[in-house]
Design an enzyme around this catalytic site. Structure first.
Site, PDB file in Angstrom:
ATOM      1  N   ASP A 193       1.842  15.812  67.811  1.00  0.00           N
ATOM      2  CA  ASP A 193       2.325  16.292  66.521  1.00  0.00           C
ATOM      3  C   ASP A 193       1.576  15.556  65.418  1.00  0.00           C
ATOM      4  OD1 ASP A 193       3.918  17.680  64.670  1.00  0.00           O
ATOM      5  OD2 ASP A 193       5.540  16.217  64.739  1.00  0.00           O
ATOM      6  N   HIS A 194       1.655  16.107  64.225  1.00  0.00           N
ATOM      7  CA  HIS A 194       1.139  15.431  63.039  1.00  0.00           C
ATOM      8  C   HIS A 194       2.283  14.836  62.238  1.00  0.00           C
ATOM      9  CE1 HIS A 194      -2.486  18.394  63.143  1.00  0.00           C
ATOM     10  NE2 HIS A 194      -2.778  17.278  63.782  1.00  0.00           N
ATOM     11  N   TYR A 199       5.572  19.144  61.322  1.00  0.00           N
ATOM     12  CA  TYR A 199       6.070  20.312  62.066  1.00  0.00           C
ATOM     13  C   TYR A 199       4.956  21.011  62.850  1.00  0.00           C
ATOM     14  CZ  TYR A 199       9.812  19.443  58.707  1.00  0.00           C
ATOM     15  OH  TYR A 199      10.777  18.842  57.934  1.00  0.00           O
ATOM     16  N   HIS A 200       4.168  20.212  63.575  1.00  0.00           N
ATOM     17  CA  HIS A 200       3.073  20.759  64.376  1.00  0.00           C
ATOM     18  C   HIS A 200       3.171  20.339  65.847  1.00  0.00           C
ATOM     19  CE1 HIS A 200       0.530  20.717  60.417  1.00  0.00           C
ATOM     20  NE2 HIS A 200       1.418  21.695  60.438  1.00  0.00           N
ATOM     21  N   PRO A 201       4.329  20.491  66.491  1.00  0.00           N
ATOM     22  CA  PRO A 201       4.395  20.153  67.923  1.00  0.00           C
ATOM     23  C   PRO A 201       3.479  21.080  68.724  1.00  0.00           C
ATOM     24  CG  PRO A 201       6.349  21.389  67.268  1.00  0.00           C
ATOM     25  CD  PRO A 201       5.595  21.066  66.006  1.00  0.00           C
TER      26      PRO A 201
END
Length: 563
Positions: free
Chosen positions: A295-296, A469-471
């Site tokens: 994630d980020h 919100y980048h899983p």
């Protein structure tokens, strides 16, 4: 449910909508598209400026939370995922970033044959309709409209940020999704004629009446059905009734980086220890399912603004009403943008071939829920390292699909990730203190100048960092000799037949940017694989890279250094 289909797609999100369109285009195949959510007609979805609402609305997004993150002092992180037509493309910030070309070379090196940049670029182009038309890098007639928002003309702070980056010794770029990602320039967004360009709007609404496409909403997919090791259908629940649909060709999971590994695991495919502990009979022991989670993270770097020009003055109900009315009538103005209209991509240290830090600039000081961060005017950048070395997991705790899985990112669990954050804070402060901001800057609100040492930066980041919100990466593609590879390079699940995964979980490593664009590309490319078509011809477009990346962190000498 007795009817059989050729393909069943689970999840009408950033990938599933693309697949539904492409697999039904020839008219020869019957496709069933299952979606847990409902309609995306809400004005809060369609109006770009309202982006904070759908992500925080329970009926539109799975409101997942991580387990306690040791690297963040035990904080549980919010992890919303789209639960509506269009999936996360209907609740996201509409930022359009393909990633760097080297991200896809990295995929290829990690065993995802056929996924080099040259082989992916044609599918980025096929998906896109860029505001300035097609060129060597951009698509001109694809389903997804992309643009530069209001082209920064509405606020001088956007240009000030780009100028500050140049003054700090970094390049500028005319198109970070084209020849040169590294540098500062205008941000791009998935907004088409003033409206959110979700995959539902772009791929489904134009073809919703195709007789060979069936869409079922408000459906809970419970498990994949098997005959031996061959996937033959999906069991799902709708309005309290359990039903089954049969797939004569393939079942395709496009439920996202949380949903797809969860569905595989409750169906008996995954790490044996995880399945046994949850009471699920093991159909196929596949250790990588749910592992490799990436994630980020980002923080908001905020300043007070001396001029009354920021969007903070637009957060009252009267102003919001005027913005909404203009958007309803004309699809223009501040309602037609996500407000991230300038950006930057830089390298945090020498020896990096491509950028690892991303900036979203916002001419306002506010939280992600849309509320002001303080009284008065301000501006901020959302910033964070994009190539984390920390790895987490998604693991079911129950055989019941209704029970959320354990989501653990293991954020900041490596020394390199911690150092990247120290570099990020110091480099960002340097950029935001360049002369370009002299006419606007009052003082730094957060982190504040009291945050200087490594220990102070570490403590502030732990307390304030948020997920971008980048899983991703939980069902990764990989080589035959990689024991943690869930999929082959055709997105087929290893060890079983007629089952694929197509969404952001298939990434071997997270890309340098937001995930919607590469997820749509993956679906476009996978659609050709599923249909047995040959790939589009590889591109020969060149990509810029600092020729002295081994010796320097930026291309020029900074004007003003901040100690």
């Amino acid at each position: 449910m007795s009817q059989a289909y050729d393909y069943i797609i689970v999840g009408a999100g950033s990938a599933g909508c693309v697949l539904a369109n492409r697999l039904t285009a020839c008219g020869s195949y019957r496709v069933l598209l299952l979606e847990a959510g409902s309609s995306d007609a809400s004005i809060f979805i369609q109006m770009p400026t309202a982006l904070s609402y759908p992500m925080n609305t329970e009926s539109l997004a799975w409101q997942f939370h991580s387990a306690k993150e040791q690297g963040l002092d035990g904080r549980e992180m919010h992890c919303p995922r789209g639960k509506v037509m269009g999936g996360s493309s209907s609740i996201n910030g509409m930022v359009y970033v393909r990633g760097h070309a080297m991200d896809y070379e990295e995929w290829q090196q990690q065993g995802a044959d056929g996924w080099s940049y040259a082989e992916c670029l044609p599918y980025f182009k096929r998906a896109e309709s860029w505001q300035d038309g097609a060129d060597e890098y951009r698509g001109g007639d694809g389903p997804v409209g992309t643009c530069g928002g209001n082209n920064m003309r509405l606020n001088p702070l956007y240009q000030a940020f780009i100028d500050a980056g140049e003054e700090a010794g970094y390049p500028t770029t005319k198109d970070f999704n084209g020849y040169q990602q590294e540098g500062f320039g205008a941000m791009h967004m998935t907004v088409d004629k003033g409206r959110r360009a979700s995959t539902s709007n772009a791929y489904i609404k134009p073809i919703k009446d195709r007789v060979n496409l069936t869409i079922l909403k408000n459906v809970t997919a419970r498990r994949v059905l098997f005959d031996g090791t061959r996937a033959v259908g999906v069991e799902f629940e709708q309005s309290g009734q359990r039903m089954q649909a049969k797939a004569q060709k393939e079942v395709i999971l496009s439920a996202g980086s949380i949903g797809s590994p969860q569905l595989l695991q409750v169906s008996g495919i995954g790490p044996q220890e995880v399945l046994s502990k949850a009471g699920v009979p093991v159909l196929h022991d596949l250790p990588g399912v749910g592992e490799n989670l990436q994630d980020h993270l980002e923080v908001y770097f905020q300043y007070r603004c001396k001029q009354p020009i920021s969007l903070n003055s637009k957060l009252n109900y009267f102003s919001m009403g005027l913005i909404g009315a203009r958007w309803i009538l004309f699809k223009s103005g501040l309602g037609a943008t996500n407000h991230f209209e300038s950006c930057g991509f830089i390298r945090s240290r020498t020896g990096l071939q491509w950028p690892n830090i991303q900036y979203h600039f916002l001419p306002a000081a506010m939280r992600y829920d849309g509320n002001a961060a303080f009284d008065g005017h301000g501006y901020q950048v959302h910033v964070g390292p994009n190539k984390p070395s920390s790895r987490g997991h998604v693991r079911i705790k129950s055989k019941r699909i209704e029970k959320a899985p354990e989501i653990k990112f293991n954020y900041l669990s490596t020394e390199q990730d911690k150092q990247d954050w120290r570099d990020t804070i110091r480099l960002t402060r340097e950029i935001l203190n360049q002369p370009a901001f002299d006419d606007f800057k009052v003082d730094e609100i957060q982190p504040s100048l009291a945050v200087q040492t490594d220990d102070e930066i570490d403590a502030w980041v732990k307390a304030n960092v948020e997920s971008a919100y980048h899983p991703s990466c939980t069902c990764k593609m990989g080589a035959d000799d990689d024991p943690m590879a869930v999929l082959d390079s055709q997105c087929r699940v290893r060890g079983v037949e007629s089952l694929r995964v197509v969404d952001s979980s298939v990434f071997p490593t997270i890309t340098n940017g937001n995930l919607n664009a590469p997820t749509m590309m993956v679906a476009e490319k996978a659609a050709d694989m599923i249909l047995g078509k040959g790939p589009l011809p590889a591109a020969s477009a060149k990509v810029w890279q600092d020729e002295q990346w081994q010796e320097r962190q930026r291309t020029g000498k900074p004007v003003r250094l901040i100690s």
